[in-house]
Design a protein around this motif. Structure first.
Motif, PDB file in Angstrom:
ATOM      1  N   ASN A 157     -12.465  -3.133   0.790  1.00 13.96           N
ATOM      2  CA  ASN A 157     -11.362  -2.398   1.402  1.00 13.96           C
ATOM      3  C   ASN A 157     -11.129  -2.771   2.873  1.00 13.96           C
ATOM      4  OD1 ASN A 157      -9.204  -0.659   1.269  1.00 13.96           O
ATOM      5  ND2 ASN A 157     -10.403   1.192   1.632  1.00 13.96           N
ATOM      6  N   GLN A 158     -11.316  -4.038   3.189  1.00 13.28           N
ATOM      7  CA  GLN A 158     -11.075  -4.486   4.558  1.00 13.28           C
ATOM      8  C   GLN A 158      -9.580  -4.697   4.828  1.00 13.28           C
ATOM      9  OE1 GLN A 158     -13.932  -7.257   6.099  1.00 13.28           O
ATOM     10  NE2 GLN A 158     -12.414  -8.278   7.413  1.00 13.28           N
ATOM     11  N   TYR A 159      -8.816  -4.940   3.764  1.00 13.49           N
ATOM     12  CA  TYR A 159      -7.386  -5.207   3.919  1.00 13.49           C
ATOM     13  C   TYR A 159      -6.514  -4.054   3.441  1.00 13.49           C
ATOM     14  CZ  TYR A 159      -9.382  -9.948   3.955  1.00 13.49           C
ATOM     15  OH  TYR A 159     -10.136 -11.061   4.216  1.00 13.49           O
ATOM     16  N   GLY A 160      -7.108  -3.011   2.861  1.00 14.36           N
ATOM     17  CA  GLY A 160      -6.312  -1.921   2.300  1.00 14.36           C
ATOM     18  C   GLY A 160      -5.710  -2.331   0.971  1.00 14.36           C
ATOM     19  N   LYS A 202     -10.881  -6.624  12.997  1.00 14.75           N
ATOM     20  CA  LYS A 202     -10.164  -6.746  11.729  1.00 14.75           C
ATOM     21  C   LYS A 202      -9.494  -8.100  11.562  1.00 14.75           C
ATOM     22  CE  LYS A 202      -9.226  -1.821  11.074  1.00 14.75           C
ATOM     23  NZ  LYS A 202      -8.171  -0.805  10.789  1.00 14.75           N
ATOM     24  N   GLU A 211       0.849  -1.200   0.000  1.00 18.55           N
ATOM     25  CA  GLU A 211       0.000   0.000   0.000  1.00 18.55           C
ATOM     26  C   GLU A 211       0.883   1.248   0.000  1.00 18.55           C
ATOM     27  OE1 GLU A 211      -4.201   1.155   1.953  1.00 18.55           O
ATOM     28  OE2 GLU A 211      -2.670   0.538   3.387  1.00 18.55           O
ATOM     29  N   ASN A 226     -13.788  -9.421   0.889  1.00 18.47           N
ATOM     30  CA  ASN A 226     -13.259  -8.489   1.884  1.00 18.47           C
ATOM     31  C   ASN A 226     -12.249  -7.517   1.283  1.00 18.47           C
ATOM     32  OD1 ASN A 226     -14.825  -9.757   3.797  1.00 18.47           O
ATOM     33  ND2 ASN A 226     -13.159 -10.997   4.630  1.00 18.47           N
ATOM     34  N   TYR A 227     -11.480  -8.006   0.310  1.00 19.85           N
ATOM     35  CA  TYR A 227     -10.499  -7.130  -0.340  1.00 19.85           C
ATOM     36  C   TYR A 227     -11.199  -6.018  -1.106  1.00 19.85           C
ATOM     37  CZ  TYR A 227      -6.660  -5.672  -3.413  1.00 19.85           C
ATOM     38  OH  TYR A 227      -5.720  -4.941  -4.099  1.00 19.85           O
ATOM     39  N   PHE A 228     -12.266  -6.357  -1.806  1.00 25.55           N
ATOM     40  CA  PHE A 228     -12.954  -5.357  -2.618  1.00 25.55           C
ATOM     41  C   PHE A 228     -13.777  -4.367  -1.795  1.00 25.55           C
ATOM     42  CE2 PHE A 228     -12.229  -8.225  -6.305  1.00 25.55           C
ATOM     43  CZ  PHE A 228     -11.663  -7.278  -7.139  1.00 25.55           C
ATOM     44  N   ILE A 243      -5.903  -1.068  -1.961  1.00 23.14           N
ATOM     45  CA  ILE A 243      -6.831  -0.985  -3.093  1.00 23.14           C
ATOM     46  C   ILE A 243      -7.291   0.458  -3.228  1.00 23.14           C
ATOM     47  CG2 ILE A 243      -8.913  -1.481  -1.731  1.00 23.14           C
ATOM     48  CD1 ILE A 243      -9.896  -3.168  -4.123  1.00 23.14           C
ATOM     49  N   LYS A 244      -7.530   0.877  -4.437  1.00 24.27           N
ATOM     50  CA  LYS A 244      -7.968   2.253  -4.676  1.00 24.27           C
ATOM     51  C   LYS A 244      -9.324   2.262  -5.359  1.00 24.27           C
ATOM     52  CE  LYS A 244      -3.614   4.824  -4.956  1.00 24.27           C
ATOM     53  NZ  LYS A 244      -3.987   5.765  -3.890  1.00 24.27           N
ATOM     54  N   ASP A 245     -10.157   3.233  -4.947  1.00 21.89           N
ATOM     55  CA  ASP A 245     -11.446   3.440  -5.595  1.00 21.89           C
ATOM     56  C   ASP A 245     -11.220   4.426  -6.742  1.00 21.89           C
ATOM     57  OD1 ASP A 245     -14.050   3.598  -6.308  1.00 21.89           O
ATOM     58  OD2 ASP A 245     -14.699   4.794  -4.587  1.00 21.89           O
TER      59      ASP A 245
END
Length: 448
Positions: A424-427, A409, A387, A420-422, A429-431
């Protein structure tokens, strides 16, 4: 077997990161993907694979690049720029591209830990393993600031540890030789007779040359340094955005290794090639091997006849075969590009198959494909994330197992990792929304 890689002040990684290929504590499931070795009564549990996720420009490729740079430095034995520019990783030859800092200089740090086995050549039992080594090599270098081409580079520290026993430690031009007993069977005959070997070694130090591959090799143990260098040269198979042809020539020359190629072509048929067959050739004036597709009696260059995905699979399969046969560590940037997920999952399962992966090969790759976020395919400690902070532009590295298994968490076994990834539970990732940009473009066009 790679156990751990660390770096600091390498491009977007200003703070130290640790890429671990050992099992995290209190992890269960997919135990068949663990490689267990024992050194001095201590069990090492190595991971067979690892996948790295993160948005574009987060720093995933920089991890591979950092390992590649250390490999390049070890093989040439110095921190001078390398004139040959064949590697697409520019930082491996032009070290001024490495430092994160632009104003205040900070040293660049690398650390690598790996496991090797040595067979006893004097033993009547062929290939019997009688020596096991866990080797850790640390290197800290002062390269000045970013793009400072004229800077006088220095090795600030260098350390070799074997089976948790320090062998030597260097700090600038000070040198301490520690425990040589751990490699007593590999010491040169001359050093056994020297009374002032430590002083000679200290006088051999050069600001921009590694003590490991220079003074230590020449004075103390050429045999053991060869073991280390051979591991970097032969076991570390790094694909840094490399094109297909260069992969073939570097890791499995088809003219010298016909078995590799025949099995690769057999796999290509399963993959679904459109031609009747494949062949490799090299012309009188050519340096690199060329792949041809055989169709209706004609030999057609494959880059014209076959799809990019097919060619990439054919060439990368050769490297996979080498890794499995030699116990190599295949580290690939964008490993899954243009290759169907079902083929990729089968390859991953090959690395997890104890009956096939008998030499403890490892697969490390980065990806944007969420299909690998599957608890039936990867352990939590095998899934990594990178990240990058939007304000500082610095990157961090962490694994799914770092979240633990309890609390809000916590990540529990058999959760839906992809979902969970989508959300944003794990960070990592960008919207992304390009709509405002296109609205401005359309508005501008109308105004014109």
């Amino acid at each position: 077997m790679l156990l751990e890689f660390k770096t600091r002040n390498y491009k977007c990684f200003a703070d130290e990161i640790s890429f671990s290929m050992t099992a995290a504590p209190k992890q269960s499931g997919l135990d068949y993907s663990l490689m267990k070795k024992i050194i001095k009564g201590k069990t090492i549990k190595g991971l067979c694979s690892s996948v790295v996720y993160g948005p574009n420009a987060a720093g995933k490729t920089n991890i591979i690049g950092a390992i590649d740079v250390l490999r390049s430095i070890i093989l040439r034995g110095n921190i001078r720029n390398f004139e040959e520019k064949s590697n697409l990783n520019s930082a491996s030859s032009d070290l001024e591209l490495i430092p994160n800092n632009k104003k205040e200089k900070q040293p660049v740090f690398f650390s690598i830990k790996f496991y090797i086995e040595e067979s006893d050549s004097n033993n009547n039992c062929k290939n019997k393993i009688n020596k096991r080594f866990q080797i850790q090599y640390e290197l800290e270098i002062d390269l000045g600031t970013f793009f400072d081409i004229e800077y006088s580079r220095k090795i600030t520290s260098e350390k070799l540890t074997i089976n948790d026993e320090p062998v030597f430690y260097r700090h600038y031009n000070d040198l301490i030789i520690k425990n040589l007993k751990i490699i007593k069977d590999y010491l040169s005959d001359s050093v056994k007779l020297m009374k002032n070997a430590d002083d000679i070694a200290k006088n051999s130090l050069s600001d921009d040359e590694l003590f490991l591959t220079n003074g230590f090799k020449l004075i103390f143990s050429q045999k053991f340094v060869k073991i280390i260098v051979d591991w970097f040269a032969d076991k570390l198979i790094i694909i840094y955005s490399s094109n297909s042809t260069k992969l073939i020539k570097r890791f499995a020359d088809p003219l010298k290794n016909p078995v590799y190629i025949s099995k690769t072509i057999e796999a290509a048929r399963l993959f679904g090639i459109s031609s009747n067959g494949l062949a490799y050739s090299i012309g009188e004036d050519d340096i690199e091997t060329n792949l041809f597709s055989m169709f209706k009696g004609f030999a057609i260059p494959s880059d014209i006849f076959e799809s990019y995905g097919t060619i990439r699979f054919i060439n990368i399969f050769t490297v996979i075969v080498r890794a499995i046969l030699t116990g190599g560590i295949l580290i690939a940037d964008e490993f899954d590009v243009s290759i169907h997920p079902m083929a990729l999952m089968n390859i991953i399962n090959i690395f997890h198959n104890d009956d096939i992966n008998i030499h403890n090969a490892q697969l490390i790759f980065n990806s944007h494909n969420p299909i690998f976020l599957n608890p039936n395919l990867f352990r939590r400690d095998e899934i990594k994330f990178v990240e990058r902070d939007d304000q500082t532009h610095l990157s961090t590295l962490y694994s799914l197992s770092d979240f633990g298994t309890t609390g809000e968490k916590g990540v529990r076994k058999y959760e839906d990792y992809m979902k969970n990834y989508f959300i944003n539970q794990y960070g990592a990732i960008k919207d992304v929304d390009f709509t405002p940009i296109f609205e401005k473009i359309i508005t501008s066009e109308r105004e014109l």
